[in-house]
Design a protein around this motif. Sequence first.
Motif, PDB file in Angstrom:
ATOM      1  N   ARG A 130       0.827  -1.205   0.000  1.00  0.00           N
ATOM      2  CA  ARG A 130       0.000   0.000   0.000  1.00  0.00           C
ATOM      3  C   ARG A 130       0.872   1.270   0.000  1.00  0.00           C
ATOM      4  N   VAL A 133       2.036   1.837  -3.666  1.00  0.00           N
ATOM      5  CA  VAL A 133       0.938   2.282  -4.528  1.00  0.00           C
ATOM      6  C   VAL A 133       0.502   3.695  -4.150  1.00  0.00           C
ATOM      7  N   THR A 137       0.512   6.907  -6.586  1.00  0.00           N
ATOM      8  CA  THR A 137      -0.723   7.642  -6.822  1.00  0.00           C
ATOM      9  C   THR A 137      -0.573   9.117  -6.483  1.00  0.00           C
ATOM     10  N   THR A 205      -5.936  -7.396 -16.257  1.00  0.00           N
ATOM     11  CA  THR A 205      -6.856  -6.880 -15.240  1.00  0.00           C
ATOM     12  C   THR A 205      -7.340  -8.061 -14.405  1.00  0.00           C
ATOM     13  N   SER A 359      -2.979 -10.419  -8.190  1.00  0.00           N
ATOM     14  CA  SER A 359      -2.783  -9.737  -6.900  1.00  0.00           C
ATOM     15  C   SER A 359      -3.918 -10.049  -5.930  1.00  0.00           C
ATOM     16  N   SER A 360      -4.955 -10.729  -6.397  1.00  0.00           N
ATOM     17  CA  SER A 360      -6.175 -10.888  -5.610  1.00  0.00           C
ATOM     18  C   SER A 360      -6.076 -11.970  -4.542  1.00  0.00           C
ATOM     19  N   GLU A 366      -5.427  -8.466  -2.600  1.00  0.00           N
ATOM     20  CA  GLU A 366      -5.777  -7.147  -3.143  1.00  0.00           C
ATOM     21  C   GLU A 366      -6.693  -7.298  -4.361  1.00  0.00           C
ATOM     22  N   PHE A 369      -7.662  -4.030  -6.686  1.00  0.00           N
ATOM     23  CA  PHE A 369      -6.706  -3.423  -7.606  1.00  0.00           C
ATOM     24  C   PHE A 369      -6.796  -4.040  -9.000  1.00  0.00           C
ATOM     25  N   GLY A 371      -5.123  -6.493 -10.329  1.00  0.00           N
ATOM     26  CA  GLY A 371      -3.797  -6.682 -10.891  1.00  0.00           C
ATOM     27  C   GLY A 371      -3.569  -8.135 -11.250  1.00  0.00           C
ATOM     28  N   ALA A 400      -2.671   1.290 -11.398  1.00  0.00           N
ATOM     29  CA  ALA A 400      -2.555   1.017  -9.961  1.00  0.00           C
ATOM     30  C   ALA A 400      -2.417  -0.485  -9.714  1.00  0.00           C
ATOM     31  N   GLY A 401      -3.159  -1.279 -10.476  1.00  0.00           N
ATOM     32  CA  GLY A 401      -3.047  -2.736 -10.363  1.00  0.00           C
ATOM     33  C   GLY A 401      -1.704  -3.235 -10.852  1.00  0.00           C
ATOM     34  N   ALA A 404       0.734  -2.539  -8.062  1.00  0.00           N
ATOM     35  CA  ALA A 404       0.575  -3.530  -6.989  1.00  0.00           C
ATOM     36  C   ALA A 404       1.241  -4.844  -7.382  1.00  0.00           C
TER      37      ALA A 404
END
Length: 546
Positions: A130, A133, A137, A205, A359-360, A366, A369, A371, A400-401, A404
């Motif tokens: 975090r 990222v 951002t 994605t 990334s999930s 996450e 995101f 990613g 952003a993804g 991450a």
Amino acid sequence: MLKLFPRGTKKLLQWQRHCGKNISYITVFLLEYTQTKAGILRASWCLKDLTGPLSAGRLNGKMREKTLTMDTLNPQVKAVEYAVRGPIVIKAGEIEKYLEEGGTKPFSEVIKANIGDAHAMGQQPITFLRQVVALCTFPELMDSPSFPEDAKWRAQRILQGCGGHSLGSYSASPGVECIRKDIAAYIEQRDEGVPSDWENIYLTTGASDGIMTILRLLVSGKDSSRTGVMIPIPQYPLYSAAISEMDAVQVNYYLDEDNCWALDINELYRAYQAAKLHCQPRVICIINPGNPTGQVQSKKCIEEVLHFAYEENLFVMSDEVYQDNVYTPDCQFHSFKKVLYEMGPEYFNSVELASFHSSSKGYMGECGFRGGYMEVINMDPEVKAQLVKLLSVRLCPPLAGQAAMDVIVNPPQSDEHSYKQFHQEKSSVLGALADKAKLTEQILNAVPGIKCNPVQGAMYAFPRIFIPPKAVEEAKALGMQPDMFYCLRLLEETGICVVPGSGFGQKDGTHHFRMTILPSIEKLKVLLGKVRDFHISFLKEYSALE
């Protein structure tokens, strides 16, 4: 079975009175449950007119039919099923709202164990991820002493690879170049030196996006030449949904429940030979570690699958999003790519393989995101150009993804400031998941009429449940699958939201449900206790226990 939502009707009646008497058509929302050919309960929203024809409007006294109706809708869309967010979850949302509005139930909250959404279940974000990222951002934070230098260095490197040094820019369609290079380096390290070319890496994605993209390349033909896609049963419903949407042919190969959901090579040959009679099998999908089944495949099993794919000229899709989620000490994650490499150049230089990560899941959780990445090897160069073209249509995955994903493959090293905290947080998450996997297996196997295989990996249990014949008859009389009936009763009586096994596929005559092990230990104990008490009561009600 139709259910009317009176609150929606009331609002529309109020809207009609507000607009005046010229409004002659009142529309209400209905939730319609229908049986598919596969026998799976499907929920679909529809609009129904209480005073006039369906899908019609009035203009200057004349009726105008809707252009898009259920009759004109793409039939492949209607065929799509996605149990993880299906009617059970819709019902759970209703109950939640009812409780929020002061309604009373035998429980005070709905526990949603239907989906692998770690942060929604209370898991805390990994601090370092975090931080990076956040810095990407809002680069002004680079001046803040609250952020460690190793996070700032990574954020600066990512931003240098972005147009205008901003996360708000588009990237190249395959993703930011430095992130693709970091992923290739991570894969080489993970696979103990197996080479990885960054130009074979594509940011996506979430893993789902990559899976759908590869399937779009593979699906073609009509009638007996249609593409057959071999998928494990039970399976993650993304696969069956994508196959339906693309009008391909679903080729089921069944995992061996009696052998801890192992993949049997003889079953692959059986499914392949049977499918050849009505389609052209061109791709085999593997989920390792398994979802919903939680098994971790052995190296020998992976070798057999790859040899099978080599012999039958199949494209291999390896869903490896749970590669960090291995809990049983005698199990180990082996990537399909590494095993392929170890089988020798004849295999490694010829078998077409796409592997996916996200990334999930893992220790990160996450999901929001979106990613992910895929590595694609041995793809025909001209087809590879078509893949890039297809990816360019969606411009690029969210940056952003992508950022991450970069932190996941390029975490703090042992000589960096953030390493200690990062390592503690990662170990804490994975250690807790291992404890919860064991707890889930132990409690469920102590319940009469429930059998749960060891949760070796991933983040789900897929227990087999005995449903008495009388309950099966009642479910059929209501027009639903027995395990859907069971899960609806469980939700209504306990507030526990799980997904019926029929949404994932299962052998005829067997019944299951899938639940995530993500809730906190305290909440998981409550959940499992309620499942135990409900199941015993359910068996007594239908005379399975005296």
